[in-house]
Design an enzyme around this catalytic site. Structure first.
Site, PDB file in Angstrom:
ATOM      1  N   TYR A   1     -11.680  21.024 100.448  1.00 46.66           N
ATOM      2  CA  TYR A   1     -12.383  19.749 100.264  1.00 46.66           C
ATOM      3  C   TYR A   1     -13.487  19.576 101.302  1.00 46.66           C
ATOM      4  CZ  TYR A   1      -8.575  18.082  97.171  1.00 46.66           C
ATOM      5  OH  TYR A   1      -7.660  17.920  96.163  1.00 46.66           O
TER       6      TYR A   1
ATOM      7  N   PRO B   1      -5.428   9.538  89.935  1.00 44.62           N
ATOM      8  CA  PRO B   1      -4.557   8.481  89.379  1.00 44.62           C
ATOM      9  C   PRO B   1      -5.346   7.266  88.903  1.00 44.62           C
ATOM     10  CG  PRO B   1      -4.448   8.483  91.786  1.00 44.62           C
ATOM     11  CD  PRO B   1      -5.221   9.711  91.382  1.00 44.62           C
ATOM     12  N   LEU B   2      -6.561   7.081  89.457  1.00 45.63           N
ATOM     13  CA  LEU B   2      -7.395   5.936  89.049  1.00 45.63           C
ATOM     14  C   LEU B   2      -8.531   6.400  88.137  1.00 45.63           C
ATOM     15  CD1 LEU B   2      -7.535   4.145  92.539  1.00 45.63           C
ATOM     16  CD2 LEU B   2      -5.960   3.719  90.624  1.00 45.63           C
TER      17      LEU B   2
ATOM     18  N   GLY C   1     -11.729   6.185  89.638  1.00 46.17           N
ATOM     19  CA  GLY C   1     -12.126   4.807  89.957  1.00 46.17           C
ATOM     20  C   GLY C   1     -12.265   3.929  88.725  1.00 46.17           C
ATOM     21  N   LEU C   2     -12.276   4.544  87.538  1.00 47.05           N
ATOM     22  CA  LEU C   2     -12.464   3.768  86.301  1.00 47.05           C
ATOM     23  C   LEU C   2     -11.355   2.724  86.131  1.00 47.05           C
ATOM     24  CD1 LEU C   2     -14.456   3.835  83.833  1.00 47.05           C
ATOM     25  CD2 LEU C   2     -12.649   5.028  82.606  1.00 47.05           C
ATOM     26  N   LEU C   3     -10.136   3.032  86.603  1.00 48.02           N
ATOM     27  CA  LEU C   3      -9.006   2.124  86.410  1.00 48.02           C
ATOM     28  C   LEU C   3      -8.878   1.077  87.527  1.00 48.02           C
ATOM     29  CD1 LEU C   3      -6.445   4.764  85.074  1.00 48.02           C
ATOM     30  CD2 LEU C   3      -7.402   2.846  83.791  1.00 48.02           C
TER      31      LEU C   3
ATOM     32  N   GLY D   1     -10.915  -1.485  87.635  1.00 50.47           N
ATOM     33  CA  GLY D   1     -11.375  -2.742  87.047  1.00 50.47           C
ATOM     34  C   GLY D   1     -12.807  -3.098  87.430  1.00 50.47           C
ATOM     35  N   LYS D   2     -13.502  -2.225  88.175  1.00 51.57           N
ATOM     36  CA  LYS D   2     -14.860  -2.597  88.624  1.00 51.57           C
ATOM     37  C   LYS D   2     -15.950  -2.108  87.667  1.00 51.57           C
ATOM     38  CE  LYS D   2     -15.358   1.226  91.956  1.00 51.57           C
ATOM     39  NZ  LYS D   2     -15.455   1.572  93.361  1.00 51.57           N
TER      40      LYS D   2
HETATM   41  N1  LIG Z   1      -4.637  19.182  92.969  1.00 51.38           N
HETATM   42  C1  LIG Z   1      -5.830  19.079  92.436  1.00 51.38           C
HETATM   43  O1  LIG Z   1      -6.333  20.012  91.761  1.00 51.38           O
HETATM   44  C2  LIG Z   1      -6.600  17.803  92.642  1.00 51.38           C
HETATM   45  C3  LIG Z   1      -7.773  17.531  91.912  1.00 51.38           C
HETATM   46  C4  LIG Z   1      -8.423  16.322  92.152  1.00 51.38           C
HETATM   47  C5  LIG Z   1      -7.914  15.421  93.073  1.00 51.38           C
HETATM   48  N2  LIG Z   1      -6.773  15.728  93.785  1.00 51.38           N
HETATM   49  C6  LIG Z   1      -6.163  14.787  94.756  1.00 51.38           C
HETATM   50  O2  LIG Z   1      -6.055  13.508  94.177  1.00 51.38           O
HETATM   51  C7  LIG Z   1      -6.660  12.560  95.058  1.00 51.38           C
HETATM   52  C8  LIG Z   1      -7.158  11.384  94.293  1.00 51.38           C
HETATM   53  O3  LIG Z   1      -8.186  11.769  93.412  1.00 51.38           O
HETATM   54  P1  LIG Z   1      -9.628  11.155  93.522  1.00 51.38           P
HETATM   55  O4  LIG Z   1      -9.781  10.476  94.831  1.00 51.38           O
HETATM   56  O5  LIG Z   1     -10.586  12.246  93.214  1.00 51.38           O
HETATM   57  O6  LIG Z   1      -9.672  10.129  92.295  1.00 51.38           O
HETATM   58  P2  LIG Z   1      -8.995   8.694  92.048  1.00 51.38           P
HETATM   59  O7  LIG Z   1      -7.923   8.439  93.036  1.00 51.38           O
HETATM   60  O8  LIG Z   1      -8.679   8.618  90.612  1.00 51.38           O
HETATM   61  O9  LIG Z   1     -10.235   7.715  92.330  1.00 51.38           O
HETATM   62  C9  LIG Z   1     -10.603   7.434  93.636  1.00 51.38           C
HETATM   63  C10 LIG Z   1     -11.923   6.689  93.679  1.00 51.38           C
HETATM   64  O10 LIG Z   1     -11.817   5.407  93.062  1.00 51.38           O
HETATM   65  C11 LIG Z   1     -12.545   4.446  93.839  1.00 51.38           C
HETATM   66  N3  LIG Z   1     -11.542   3.491  94.354  1.00 51.38           N
HETATM   67  C12 LIG Z   1     -10.330   3.776  94.899  1.00 51.38           C
HETATM   68  N4  LIG Z   1      -9.669   2.658  95.236  1.00 51.38           N
HETATM   69  C13 LIG Z   1     -10.454   1.635  94.893  1.00 51.38           C
HETATM   70  C14 LIG Z   1     -10.316   0.221  94.994  1.00 51.38           C
HETATM   71  N5  LIG Z   1      -9.229  -0.339  95.514  1.00 51.38           N
HETATM   72  N6  LIG Z   1     -11.328  -0.555  94.544  1.00 51.38           N
HETATM   73  C15 LIG Z   1     -12.439  -0.014  94.008  1.00 51.38           C
HETATM   74  N7  LIG Z   1     -12.633   1.315  93.893  1.00 51.38           N
HETATM   75  C16 LIG Z   1     -11.657   2.147  94.330  1.00 51.38           C
HETATM   76  C17 LIG Z   1     -13.240   5.209  94.952  1.00 51.38           C
HETATM   77  O11 LIG Z   1     -14.497   5.715  94.506  1.00 51.38           O
HETATM   78  P3  LIG Z   1     -15.883   4.945  94.645  1.00 51.38           P
HETATM   79  O12 LIG Z   1     -15.821   4.047  95.860  1.00 51.38           O
HETATM   80  O13 LIG Z   1     -16.883   6.028  94.748  1.00 51.38           O
HETATM   81  O14 LIG Z   1     -16.003   4.158  93.367  1.00 51.38           O
HETATM   82  C18 LIG Z   1     -12.312   6.409  95.117  1.00 51.38           C
HETATM   83  O15 LIG Z   1     -12.946   7.518  95.686  1.00 51.38           O
HETATM   84  C19 LIG Z   1      -7.722  13.377  95.785  1.00 51.38           C
HETATM   85  O16 LIG Z   1      -8.202  12.788  96.947  1.00 51.38           O
HETATM   86  C20 LIG Z   1      -6.969  14.658  96.024  1.00 51.38           C
HETATM   87  O17 LIG Z   1      -6.139  14.510  97.156  1.00 51.38           O
HETATM   88  C21 LIG Z   1      -6.131  16.890  93.562  1.00 51.38           C
END
Ligand SMILES: NC(=O)c1ccc[n+]([C@@H]2O[C@H](COP(=O)([O-])OP(=O)(O)OC[C@H]3O[C@@H](n4cnc5c(N)ncnc54)[C@H](OP(=O)(O)O)[C@@H]3O)[C@@H](O)[C@H]2O)c1
Length: 325
Positions: free
Chosen positions: A57, A213-214, A217-219, A221-222
């Site tokens: 990363y 999981p979000l 970020g789509l989930l 609500g913003k």
């Molecule tokens: N094993 C694998 O192959 C793999 C692949 C992908 C990810 N992962 C792991 O999964 C973790 C989570 O995935 P992800 O961070 O890519 O996606 P995610 O958790 O689905 O989305 C995170 C993004 O949503 C927004 N967000 C989060 N909380 C929020 C809130 N309370 N209010 C408003 N916006 C919010 C932020 O983006 P913005 O501020 O830019 O909107 C944040 O970066 C990664 O960090 C990594 O550790 C693993």
């Protein structure tokens, strides 16, 4: 925050975790050490114990771990550090060896320990299956690291159902250690893991970490069908997530949340954590306020059986074309 046990292991983690793939990501506030520190400070202050990263990363591979090592200086004991090795991204190792081979594992762990400024990793995960290396070689190498105290537990990521079963049976057959966890793509908008992965996770007593999981970020609500914050990851670099979103279902889901007096973020967390297989929701965050909201969302709402039926109808598991006869 009460802790959850990772599968049948003795590893305890907070229900809201912190995904760390934003640290060192170009164009984000968390690209820098200050931005990373702010998010980690907020995580610790709000009871989050699990931090999930990977060696690859960061805009330059390794930056997430490097920034985390610096930000955690003097307080390493307060968190559970999960990292990963064995992605296809080039890590600059100039030797011919499979990503799950003993040689690769030993090199990768030393690099991660150095960058994270720690003597041990709590959960060391194989990022992607390695088709070249027999799984027994990988688990032997990981068992060695456990015995040496360099890692406490090991897990896998992106394994299919049969790969989870194979790994488990090879470990049983050879009476060696075993993977304690699986990390796969899973959210309300990506439920394919329910077909083969989650049944295998349940059968073999693994803990499960849903990634994205979000849904990027789509989930939270913003976003609406009109758009969303211009600085967000979705609008700046993953616009297809917004363009392809099932807006009718998301709007119904927002109404479902409004009727219950909860936010979409709380509902997304509550739905995931209602599944006892889910050990922790490793949501990424780009600010302290997001981490705070995510920590709160991890304990805010638990759906009942009728809520789950409504959610299933809104976001059904898509039909598996391969299952047709
Ligand atoms: N094993 C694998 O192959 C793999 C692949 C992908 C990810 N992962 C792991 O999964 C973790 C989570 O995935 P992800 O961070 O890519 O996606 P995610 O958790 O689905 O989305 C995170 C993004 O949503 C927004 N967000 C989060 N909380 C929020 C809130 N309370 N209010 C408003 N916006 C919010 C932020 O983006 P913005 O501020 O830019 O909107 C944040 O970066 C990664 O960090 C990594 O550790 C693993």
């Amino acid at each position: 925050m009460s802790q959850r046990r990772v599968g049948a292991s003795g590893l305890l983690v907070s229900p809201t975790g912190l995904g760390c793939n934003n640290f060192g990501r170009a164009g984000t506030v968390t690209e820098t050490l200050d931005g990373t520190r702010e998010v980690i400070d907020a995580a610790i202050a709000n009871g989050i114990t699990l931090l999930d990263t990977a060696d690859m990363y960061g805009a330059i591979a390794g930056t997430s771990e490097t920034l985390m090592g610096e930000a955690l200086e003097g307080r390493r004991d307060r968190v559970i550090l999960a990292t990963k090795f064995g992605h296809e991204r080039d890590m600059g190792y100039d030797f011919p060896a499979g990503r799950g081979s003993r040689r690769y594992v030993r090199r990768a762990v030393e690099e991660s320990l150095r960058r994270l400024r720690t003597d041990w990793i709590d959960l060391y995960q194989l990022h992607l299956p390695d088709q070249e290396t027999p799984i027994a070689e990988t688990t032997d190498a990981l068992d060695e690291l456990v015995r040496e105290g360099k890692i406490r537990y090991y897990g896998h990521s992106n394994f299919s159902g049969w790969q989870i079963a194979e790994a488990e049976f090879v470990s049983r057959q050879r009476s060696t250690g075993r993977f304690i966890s699986a990390q796969n793509h899973y959210s309300l908008l990506a439920r394919a893991a329910e077909r083969e992965v989650l049944p295998a996770v349940e059968r073999y007593g693994l803990g499960f970490f849903p990634f994205f999981p979000l849904h990027n970020g789509l989930l939270t609500g913003k976003f609406t069908r009109e758009g969303g914050p211009s600085g967000s990851r979705i609008m700046s670099s993953r616009r297809h997530v917004w363009e392809d979103a099932p807006w009718a279902a998301l709007e119904d889901f927002q109404r479902f949340c409004d009727e219950r007096g909860i936010t979409m973020l709380q509902a997304a967390f509550g739905w995931l954590l209602a599944n006892p297989l889910v050990s922790s929701v490793i949501a990424g965050a780009t600010s302290a306020a997001q981490v705070e909201a995510n920590a709160e969302a991890g304990t805010a709402w638990t759906p009942d059986a009728s809520d789950l039926r409504v959610i299933d109808a809104l976001f059904p598991l898509p039909e598996d074309p391969g299952a047709r006869v």
